[in-house]
Design a protein around this motif. Structure first.
Motif, PDB file in Angstrom:
ATOM      1  N   TYR A   1       0.865  -1.194   0.000  1.00  0.00           N
ATOM      2  CA  TYR A   1       0.000   0.000   0.000  1.00  0.00           C
ATOM      3  C   TYR A   1       0.898   1.239   0.000  1.00  0.00           C
ATOM      4  O   TYR A   1       1.759   1.404   0.886  1.00  0.00           O
ATOM      5  N   SER A   2       0.724   2.131  -1.002  1.00  0.00           N
ATOM      6  CA  SER A   2       1.552   3.330  -1.155  1.00  0.00           C
ATOM      7  C   SER A   2       0.689   4.571  -1.010  1.00  0.00           C
ATOM      8  O   SER A   2      -0.409   4.654  -1.602  1.00  0.00           O
ATOM      9  N   PHE A   3       1.171   5.531  -0.165  1.00  0.00           N
ATOM     10  CA  PHE A   3       0.413   6.776   0.017  1.00  0.00           C
ATOM     11  C   PHE A   3       1.417   7.884   0.359  1.00  0.00           C
ATOM     12  O   PHE A   3       2.594   7.626   0.648  1.00  0.00           O
ATOM     13  N   THR A   4       0.956   9.155   0.323  1.00  0.00           N
ATOM     14  CA  THR A   4       1.789  10.314   0.652  1.00  0.00           C
ATOM     15  C   THR A   4       1.223  10.962   1.896  1.00  0.00           C
ATOM     16  O   THR A   4       0.013  11.252   1.979  1.00  0.00           O
ATOM     17  N   LYS A   5       2.105  11.179   2.888  1.00  0.00           N
ATOM     18  CA  LYS A   5       1.661  11.774   4.153  1.00  0.00           C
ATOM     19  C   LYS A   5       2.177  13.207   4.220  1.00  0.00           C
ATOM     20  O   LYS A   5       3.385  13.455   4.068  1.00  0.00           O
ATOM     21  N   ASP A   6       1.277  14.165   4.467  1.00  0.00           N
ATOM     22  CA  ASP A   6       1.641  15.572   4.563  1.00  0.00           C
ATOM     23  C   ASP A   6       1.931  15.889   6.020  1.00  0.00           C
ATOM     24  O   ASP A   6       1.029  16.024   6.838  1.00  0.00           O
ATOM     25  N   CYS A   7       3.212  15.984   6.370  1.00  0.00           N
ATOM     26  CA  CYS A   7       3.598  16.322   7.743  1.00  0.00           C
ATOM     27  C   CYS A   7       3.897  17.812   7.784  1.00  0.00           C
ATOM     28  O   CYS A   7       5.066  18.242   7.606  1.00  0.00           O
ATOM     29  N   ASN A   8       2.834  18.597   7.938  1.00  0.00           N
ATOM     30  CA  ASN A   8       2.910  20.053   8.027  1.00  0.00           C
ATOM     31  C   ASN A   8       3.651  20.626   6.815  1.00  0.00           C
ATOM     32  O   ASN A   8       4.711  21.234   6.944  1.00  0.00           O
ATOM     33  N   SER A   9       3.061  20.348   5.645  1.00  0.00           N
ATOM     34  CA  SER A   9       3.540  20.861   4.358  1.00  0.00           C
ATOM     35  C   SER A   9       4.835  20.209   3.901  1.00  0.00           C
ATOM     36  O   SER A   9       5.535  20.741   3.048  1.00  0.00           O
ATOM     37  N   SER A  10       5.163  19.041   4.475  1.00  0.00           N
ATOM     38  CA  SER A  10       6.344  18.294   4.018  1.00  0.00           C
ATOM     39  C   SER A  10       5.878  16.919   3.568  1.00  0.00           C
ATOM     40  O   SER A  10       5.830  15.976   4.383  1.00  0.00           O
ATOM     41  N   PRO A  11       5.445  16.768   2.315  1.00  0.00           N
ATOM     42  CA  PRO A  11       4.918  15.483   1.837  1.00  0.00           C
ATOM     43  C   PRO A  11       5.988  14.397   1.929  1.00  0.00           C
ATOM     44  O   PRO A  11       7.145  14.603   1.541  1.00  0.00           O
ATOM     45  N   ILE A  12       5.531  13.206   2.464  1.00  0.00           N
ATOM     46  CA  ILE A  12       6.445  12.071   2.627  1.00  0.00           C
ATOM     47  C   ILE A  12       5.794  10.859   1.971  1.00  0.00           C
ATOM     48  O   ILE A  12       4.686  10.478   2.324  1.00  0.00           O
ATOM     49  N   PRO A  13       6.453  10.215   0.961  1.00  0.00           N
ATOM     50  CA  PRO A  13       5.879   8.986   0.390  1.00  0.00           C
ATOM     51  C   PRO A  13       6.111   7.811   1.360  1.00  0.00           C
ATOM     52  O   PRO A  13       7.182   7.667   1.946  1.00  0.00           O
ATOM     53  N   VAL A  14       5.066   7.001   1.500  1.00  0.00           N
ATOM     54  CA  VAL A  14       5.128   5.851   2.452  1.00  0.00           C
ATOM     55  C   VAL A  14       4.638   4.603   1.743  1.00  0.00           C
ATOM     56  O   VAL A  14       3.589   4.618   1.088  1.00  0.00           O
ATOM     57  N   ASP A  15       5.427   3.531   1.837  1.00  0.00           N
ATOM     58  CA  ASP A  15       4.997   2.207   1.339  1.00  0.00           C
ATOM     59  C   ASP A  15       4.863   1.257   2.539  1.00  0.00           C
ATOM     60  O   ASP A  15       5.777   1.157   3.379  1.00  0.00           O
ATOM     61  N   VAL A  16       3.720   0.550   2.583  1.00  0.00           N
ATOM     62  CA  VAL A  16       3.472  -0.407   3.685  1.00  0.00           C
ATOM     63  C   VAL A  16       3.176  -1.771   3.071  1.00  0.00           C
ATOM     64  O   VAL A  16       2.299  -1.895   2.204  1.00  0.00           O
ATOM     65  N   ALA A  17       3.909  -2.803   3.527  1.00  0.00           N
ATOM     66  CA  ALA A  17       3.708  -4.166   3.010  1.00  0.00           C
ATOM     67  C   ALA A  17       2.701  -4.907   3.905  1.00  0.00           C
ATOM     68  O   ALA A  17       2.818  -4.913   5.134  1.00  0.00           O
ATOM     69  N   VAL A  18       1.713  -5.550   3.251  1.00  0.00           N
ATOM     70  CA  VAL A  18       0.729  -6.399   3.952  1.00  0.00           C
ATOM     71  C   VAL A  18       0.871  -7.808   3.409  1.00  0.00           C
ATOM     72  O   VAL A  18       0.600  -8.060   2.212  1.00  0.00           O
ATOM     73  N   SER A  19       1.357  -8.728   4.229  1.00  0.00           N
ATOM     74  CA  SER A  19       1.572 -10.120   3.817  1.00  0.00           C
ATOM     75  C   SER A  19       0.308 -10.922   4.160  1.00  0.00           C
ATOM     76  O   SER A  19      -0.090 -11.018   5.329  1.00  0.00           O
ATOM     77  N   VAL A  20      -0.326 -11.483   3.130  1.00  0.00           N
ATOM     78  CA  VAL A  20      -1.622 -12.165   3.301  1.00  0.00           C
ATOM     79  C   VAL A  20      -1.431 -13.671   3.171  1.00  0.00           C
ATOM     80  O   VAL A  20      -0.821 -14.150   2.199  1.00  0.00           O
ATOM     81  N   THR A  21      -1.905 -14.399   4.162  1.00  0.00           N
ATOM     82  CA  THR A  21      -1.942 -15.874   4.138  1.00  0.00           C
ATOM     83  C   THR A  21      -3.390 -16.329   4.238  1.00  0.00           C
ATOM     84  O   THR A  21      -4.166 -15.803   5.047  1.00  0.00           O
ATOM     85  N   ILE A  22      -3.753 -17.298   3.409  1.00  0.00           N
ATOM     86  CA  ILE A  22      -5.133 -17.829   3.416  1.00  0.00           C
ATOM     87  C   ILE A  22      -5.155 -19.146   4.196  1.00  0.00           C
ATOM     88  O   ILE A  22      -4.401 -20.072   3.901  1.00  0.00           O
ATOM     89  N   GLN A  23      -6.007 -19.199   5.206  1.00  0.00           N
ATOM     90  CA  GLN A  23      -6.234 -20.461   5.951  1.00  0.00           C
ATOM     91  C   GLN A  23      -7.494 -21.122   5.424  1.00  0.00           C
ATOM     92  O   GLN A  23      -8.547 -20.476   5.318  1.00  0.00           O
ATOM     93  N   GLN A  24      -7.346 -22.408   5.053  1.00  0.00           N
ATOM     94  CA  GLN A  24      -8.479 -23.123   4.468  1.00  0.00           C
ATOM     95  C   GLN A  24      -9.556 -23.334   5.532  1.00  0.00           C
ATOM     96  O   GLN A  24      -9.299 -23.843   6.628  1.00  0.00           O
ATOM     97  N   ALA A  25     -10.792 -22.930   5.207  1.00  0.00           N
ATOM     98  CA  ALA A  25     -11.909 -23.069   6.161  1.00  0.00           C
ATOM     99  C   ALA A  25     -12.332 -24.528   6.287  1.00  0.00           C
ATOM    100  O   ALA A  25     -12.201 -25.328   5.352  1.00  0.00           O
ATOM    101  N   ASN A  26     -12.830 -24.876   7.481  1.00  0.00           N
ATOM    102  CA  ASN A  26     -13.395 -26.213   7.691  1.00  0.00           C
ATOM    103  C   ASN A  26     -14.728 -26.324   6.979  1.00  0.00           C
ATOM    104  O   ASN A  26     -15.443 -25.333   6.769  1.00  0.00           O
ATOM    105  N   ASN A  27     -15.129 -27.623   6.669  1.00  0.00           N
ATOM    106  CA  ASN A  27     -16.395 -27.888   6.001  1.00  0.00           C
ATOM    107  C   ASN A  27     -17.232 -28.797   6.888  1.00  0.00           C
ATOM    108  O   ASN A  27     -16.872 -29.952   7.132  1.00  0.00           O
ATOM    109  N   ALA A  28     -18.355 -28.247   7.406  1.00  0.00           N
ATOM    110  CA  ALA A  28     -19.231 -29.051   8.263  1.00  0.00           C
ATOM    111  C   ALA A  28     -20.285 -29.794   7.461  1.00  0.00           C
ATOM    112  O   ALA A  28     -21.087 -30.549   8.024  1.00  0.00           O
ATOM    113  N   GLY A  29     -20.312 -29.622   6.179  1.00  0.00           N
ATOM    114  CA  GLY A  29     -21.282 -30.318   5.347  1.00  0.00           C
ATOM    115  C   GLY A  29     -22.571 -29.548   5.211  1.00  0.00           C
ATOM    116  O   GLY A  29     -22.676 -28.368   5.570  1.00  0.00           O
ATOM    117  N   ASN A  30     -23.573 -30.261   4.678  1.00  0.00           N
ATOM    118  CA  ASN A  30     -24.862 -29.643   4.385  1.00  0.00           C
ATOM    119  C   ASN A  30     -25.934 -30.174   5.329  1.00  0.00           C
ATOM    120  O   ASN A  30     -25.873 -31.314   5.798  1.00  0.00           O
TER     121      ASN A  30
END
Length: 907
Positions: free
Chosen positions: A265-294
């Motif tokens: 995620y990339s954004f620009t932060k204005d710290c009192n008229s001093s723009p700062i570019p910021v990159d934030v990494a989000v690491s996503v892992t998927i856990q397989q859901a259980n199946n209780a049936g129908n």
């Protein structure tokens, strides 16, 4: 003064910084002093725009910054910076009193503060309303609103030492407060109720730089990755997705669309008229859901085999879940025999980030048809097939249906020859021609098809085995050839089988139908050659009929007078006394006499009855003929019946026996008595009489022997027991009586002796002496109250004569007269009614006078023995307790005498 505790949270050292701004409240200068705590050694602390540190602290050391450093016009603020990160707390007062104190943990300055803060019910705690002010910190270049109302920039207060920030104080705010700034924003509140109470709170949280974030998402959920970023990222940024991945939809990660990996995620932060570019990494892992049936449902029968619910959930179901409610098996196996209908829920609990899942199997466990014991189907053998003894008949099985259903509805009943056919429900039958066998029955619920099977027996019962026709003969008591028959006598002739029920009818159709039976078969009147029909029913309800021909026998014994049996009216026991007219007879003694007129060489049975009807009906025969007790006192006639043992024919019947109970002689020798003897010679006699009250011819046998021989009179001259047996010489009945004689006498003479001398203290005693005689004696002073002792004690003054009598009643004598003279050795004149006066009572012939003296010989009182006595006074004055002397002057046998002694007065 007053003071309250003030507390607030503490955060980890990663959250602290080096720049802080404080906004002063309403408290006293001693209260409102910011607290700085060092985290590291050699930490320099600066205030406002001062270039030199006001303190150098080591880790754990702190400083309260003096209140004088607060500055400002619109509001007062204070700026603190440090060479190393420190912890900062702000003591604050709602009013000018320590009772209104509060404490806020202050976050360091950050351009990642949030842009808005909402404080609910800013001026209320519980039901109490306070005056509430807002403390606001934001960029000097930002625009500020509270509840949508702009706050003028002129209300801002500059901060000495940091021109990027300004502070605001918005007074008297109430209700919910919505604070919004175009720049970073920190806000707090403090409230007060005059100077009595106050509160403070910081609501903005910490300004936090966005940090790399690891996110695990369940495969059946979605997540907003922007919201998941740790810290306060800026809005309106862009996302870079992993290679091969699909773009996010409005920051939403959907495992069904997006793939695992690192999202930037990339954004620009204005710290009192001093723009700062910021990159934030989000690491996503998927856990397989259980199946209780129908969800699923199933309908079963209580008799079905156990089965597993798990396959009903469908495929790819996660194993090792739990079932609720629990099944009897403890697993997923449902046992219809014990488990009940209901919803059984299979649940997989929470696992990691995946929430628990569940599915429901709805089980309907249908009840089985009710099965009660089925009685045997019994049917009598018949001759429809030409043979009523072969044990084969036709059964209509449908006649059992109502019994088998037992009021159940919606149930189909079928019958089968084989158990396997009943289980399969095939080859049903409704009738069958058979001998004894088993039939299998199936009950099926027409709605659920649930069924049960059972069986019952088909039983062919035999008909009674009888003889027909038969002949029944009865004696006639006269010669009219009409008599009373006991038809039940034919029972044994018809059949010898047990447990048969016989009824008799006047026609064969009635016998076959079982209608109009003869109501009194034991007294059926018929002429010779009459005819009836018997219906014979066995224990299974099967019957046959038999023809009974009635023959009247006119044989009568020619007897002028009945035979006589006589007994004496003896005493047997308390329930069978003499003189009641009853005794016991041996009736069999006339058996040979009564059968003597019949031909020799034939055998007969003689039976005895109390009434004619019993004899005719052959019922209630006397059972114990050798010890029969008559039922009519003194005189009773019995009916005698003679039957041939050859053919059971009645050969004689009549009142042939008379029973006589003869009374015993009635005698009474009287009660046992005492023979009173002459007290000197010892001679005496008395006559007893044994003559019966009813005149007759009697003999007398005495024990001991009567000197007068066979006489009813006996002259008794000596003690002993005398008995007599009196016999009626006509009936030979005897009675016995006994009498016992004892002897005694009065004394020859008696006299009394005085045991206590005259003028003794206390009470007197007399002894009586009985001279001679042959008895045992008792004694009395009044001829009413008697005692066995000859001595009488505790006698007051008086004249006594004692009565003496023989305890057997042989005489009464009286002693000479005895005079007793005694006195009390003390008295108690206390008016209690007991022993209140003192005196000596003498016979009048003594002409007595009594003088009473004190211990010095002074005469106190002269009294008469015949008066009330002395009351213990002298001239009306009460005398004290002590001893007093007396003198008695009297005349005895014409001689003057006197007696002196003393007594005590006690009070």
């Amino acid at each position: 003064g007053r003071g309250d505790f003030a507390i607030d949270q503490i955060v980890s050292s990663s959250q602290i910084g080096t720049e802080y701004i404080f906004i002063e409240g309403n408290g006293t200068p001693d209260m409102e002093k910011p607290l700085i705590i060092a985290h590291e050694d050699n930490t320099e602390v600066y205030v406002n725009n001062i270039s030199t540190p006001i303190a150098v602290l080591n880790a754990g050391q702190y400083i309260f910054i003096p209140n004088t450093y607060y500055q400002g016009i619109n509001n007062s603020n204070l700026y603190v910076r440090s060479s190393k990160p420190v912890f900062a707390y702000q003591p604050i007062g709602g009013g000018f009193d320590t009772a209104t104190s509060g404490l806020n943990f202050i976050p360091p300055l950050s351009c990642f503060f949030q842009n808005s803060v909402i404080i609910p019910a800013v001026n209320r705690i519980g039901g109490v309303s306070y005056t509430a002010d807002l403390m606001i910190l934001t960029y000097a270049s930002s625009s500020l609103t509270v509840n949508g109302v702009p706050i003028p920039l002129s209300d801002a207060q500059n901060v000495l030492g940091n021109s990027d920030w300004v502070t605001y104080r918005v007074r008297n705010v109430f209700g919910d407060a919505n604070i919004v700034s175009t720049g970073p924003l920190a806000a707090g509140v403090f409230g007060y109720l005059d100077d009595t109470a106050g509160y403070a709170g910081y609501y903005s949280g910490f300004g936090s730089n966005p940090q790399p974030t690891a996110v695990t998402i369940c495969s059946n959920q979605t997540i907003n990755l922007f919201d998941a970023i740790i810290g306060n990222p800026g809005e309106n940024g862009t996302w870079a997705v992993p290679s091969g991945g699909s773009p996010l939809n409005n920051n939403i990660f959907d495992p069904s669309i997006n793939i695992e990996g690192e999202y930037i995620y990339s954004f620009t932060k204005d710290c009192n008229s001093s723009p700062i570019p910021v990159d934030v990494a989000v690491s996503v892992t998927i856990q397989q859901a259980n199946n209780a049936g129908n969800n699923n449902s199933i309908s079963v029968c209580k008799s079905d085999a156990s089965f597993d619910l798990f396959p009903l959930l469908g495929t790819n179901v996660t194993p090792n879940g739990t079932w609720a409610p629990a099944l009897a098996s403890g697993t997923s196996v449902f046992n219809p025999a014990v488990d009940v209908s209901g919803n059984y829920v299979y649940t997989i609990p929470n696992s990691g980030v995946c929430s628990g899942v569940s599915a429901t199997i709805s089980v309907t466990n249908n009840a089985l048809p009710l099965l009660t014991p089925i009685s045997d189907f019994k049917k009598c053998d018949d001759n429809i097939d030409g043979d009523d003894t072969n044990g084969i008949v036709t059964f209509n099985l449908l006649s059992k249906t109502n019994e088998i259903l037992n009021s159940q509805t919606g149930i189909n009943v079928t019958y089968h020859e084989l158990e396997s056919e009943a289980l399969l429900g095939i080859n049903a039958i409704t009738t069958i021609n058979t001998s004894n066998r088993i039939i299998y029955v199936r009950l099926t619920n027409a709605t659920t098809n649930c069924f049960v099977t059972s069986s019952f027996n088909l039983t062919v019962t035999s008909l009674p085995v009888i003889a027909s026709p038969i002949i029944l003969k009865q004696c006639d008591t006269d010669i009219d050839a009409i008599t009373s028959f006991n038809l039940n006598e034919a029972n044994n002739e018809i059949s010898s089988q047990p447990n048969l029920v016989f009824t008799y009818h006047t026609s064969l159709p009635n016998a076959i139908s079982g209608t109009a039976p003869i109501t009194n078969p034991t007294d059926y009147i018929s002429a010779n050659n009459g005819r009836v029909w018997a219906r014979i029913v066995n224990e299974n309800g099967c019957f046959r009929t038999s023809e009974v021909n009635l023959i009247v026998s006119t044989t009568v014994i020619n007897l002028a007078n009945p035979y006589l049996l006589e007994e004496c009216d003896d005493y047997i026991d308390a329930s069978d006394p003499n003189a009641d007219g009853y005794d016991y007879f041996n009736l069999s003694t006339i058996d040979n006499l009564i059968t003597q007129p019949f031909p020799l060489g034939q055998s007969y049975t003689v039976t005895y009855y109390e009434t004619e009807n019993d004899a005719l009906q052959e019922v209630n025969a006397i059972p114990n003929i050798t010890n029969y007790r008559n039922i009519t006192a003194y005189n009773q006639t019995l009916w005698v019946r003679i039957d041939s043992n050859l053919n059971n024919d009645c050969v004689g019947l009549g009142p042939y026996l008379k029973l006589i109970v003869n009374p015993l002689p009635i005698i009474d020798l009287g009660v046992n008595f005492t023979l009173c003897l002459d007290p000197i010679t010892g001679i005496g006699s008395q006559i007893v009489d044994a003559t019966p009250t009813i005149p007759g011819n009697y003999s007398y046998l005495w024990t001991p022997a009567n000197p007068n021989g066979d006489s009813p009179l006996f002259d008794i001259t000596a003690a002993g027991t005398y008995s007599v047996v009196v016999t009626n010489n006509v009936t030979n009945c005897s009675e016995t009586d006994t009498i016992t004689a004892t002897f005694s006498s009065e004394p020859q003479s008696v006299f009394a002796t005085l045991l206590t001398p005259a003028f003794s203290t206390g009470l007197a005693a007399i002894e009586v002496t009985a001279v001679g005689g042959f008895g045992e004696y008792e004694y009395s002073l009044n001829a009413i109250d008697w005692q066995s002792s000859p001595i009488f004690t505790d006698l007051p003054n008086g004249s006594y004569s004692v009565y003496v009598r023989d305890i057997q009643g042989c005489g009464l004598l009286q002693t000479n007269l005895i005079q007793t003279i005694n006195y009390n050795n003390y008295f108690t004149p206390n008016n209690d009614g007991y022993n209140d006066k003192w005196n000596i009572y003498l016979p009048e012939s003594y002409e007595g006078v009594i003088h009473i003296y004190d211990r010095y010989g002074k005469l106190l009182k002269q009294i008469s023995p015949y008066g009330e006595g002395w009351d213990g006074t002298y001239n009306g004055n009460i005398l004290p307790s002590t001893d007093y002397w007396f003198k008695v002057e009297y005349v005895e046998n014409n001689i003057k005498k006197e007696f002196k002694s003393h007594f005590s007065l006690k009070r």
